[in-house]
Design an enzyme around this catalytic site. Structure first.
Site, PDB file in Angstrom:
ATOM      1  N   HIS A  58       0.847  -1.191   0.000  1.00 29.17           N
ATOM      2  CA  HIS A  58       0.000   0.000   0.000  1.00 29.17           C
ATOM      3  C   HIS A  58       0.890   1.250   0.000  1.00 29.17           C
ATOM      4  O   HIS A  58       2.075   1.180   0.284  1.00 29.17           O
ATOM      5  CB  HIS A  58      -0.912   0.008   1.236  1.00 29.17           C
ATOM      6  CG  HIS A  58      -0.135   0.078   2.517  1.00 29.17           C
ATOM      7  ND1 HIS A  58       0.300  -1.044   3.179  1.00 29.17           N
ATOM      8  CD2 HIS A  58       0.311   1.131   3.237  1.00 29.17           C
ATOM      9  CE1 HIS A  58       0.978  -0.680   4.253  1.00 29.17           C
ATOM     10  NE2 HIS A  58       1.008   0.640   4.315  1.00 29.17           N
ATOM     11  N   HIS A  63       5.776   5.951  -1.248  1.00 27.92           N
ATOM     12  CA  HIS A  63       6.530   4.724  -1.515  1.00 27.92           C
ATOM     13  C   HIS A  63       5.672   3.520  -1.177  1.00 27.92           C
ATOM     14  O   HIS A  63       4.637   3.634  -0.509  1.00 27.92           O
ATOM     15  CB  HIS A  63       7.817   4.692  -0.672  1.00 27.92           C
ATOM     16  CG  HIS A  63       7.574   4.565   0.786  1.00 27.92           C
ATOM     17  ND1 HIS A  63       7.254   5.661   1.575  1.00 27.92           N
ATOM     18  CD2 HIS A  63       7.554   3.491   1.619  1.00 27.92           C
ATOM     19  CE1 HIS A  63       7.073   5.269   2.818  1.00 27.92           C
ATOM     20  NE2 HIS A  63       7.240   3.944   2.879  1.00 27.92           N
TER      21      HIS A  63
END
Length: 198
Positions: A42, A125
């Site tokens: 995620h 990220h």
């Protein structure tokens, strides 16, 4: 009762599969890394920490409204890097301006619910793995091997409210969606109700 909570985006299965294929040699080469499960990948927009369960309904309402009025974002996975030689990540490309604006909106909505949280700088990220304390080289080496990776673009279709079991025992970290809302539902509804042009 409390739950550790964050708001996130999730890449579609095709994007995750593409990156997993690229990582296959690294899985074999760096077996001591603690690799995240692919289904848990995620992009965190706001980490809210440990919250009372009573706050979840407040978040559901404001996040559902925000997702409905926000268009889907065009993003992509690209490259790799690390934080402090301990955490391996894949970078995010695409509509980064839109991603930062969405994260700022989400954080403001959370604050409007009276929820206090540590507002860290957004560094988009996808966390892939963590190293063990006695292994300072695997993460930087694996990151270097991802440098040239550029995944196919994809749309972030949903905003996710996620709970985790961090700190709840010795097992691996597990994440589960509390709820997810499709982006742009209100925009689509307005478009479908607009009168036809003559």
């Amino acid at each position: 009762m409390t739950l550790r909570v964050f708001v996130a985006l999730a890449p579609p299965d095709a994007a995750k599969d593409e990156l997993a294929r690229v990582l296959r040699p690294a899985y074999a080469r760096y077996p001591r890394l603690r690799w995240n499960r692919i289904e848990d990948w995620h992009i965190t927009l706001a980490f809210l920490g440990e919250l009372p369960l009573t706050t979840v309904p407040l978040l559901r309402s404001v996040l559902a409204d925000r997702a409905a009025s926000h268009p889907a974002l065009q993003l992509g996975l690209r490259g790799g890097g690390h934080f402090d030689e301990r955490l391996l990540w894949s970078g995010i490309g695409g509509d980064l301006e839109g991603l930062h604006l969405l994260a700022a909106d989400v954080r403001e909505l959370v604050r409007s619910c009276g929820i206090d949280f540590k507002d860290r700088t957004l560094r988009p990220h996808l966390t892939l793995a963590r190293s063990r304390r006695d292994d300072p080289t695997s993460v930087p080496q694996a990151a270097a091997e991802l440098t040239g990776f550029v995944g196919r673009p994809w749309k972030a279709e949903r905003l996710h409210l996620v709970g985790s079991n961090i700190g709840r025992g010795p097992g691996p970290i597990r994440y589960r969606d509390i709820e997810a809302w499709r982006f742009g539902d209100a925009i689509r509804a307005q478009g479908s109700s607009a009168p036809a042009k003559p």
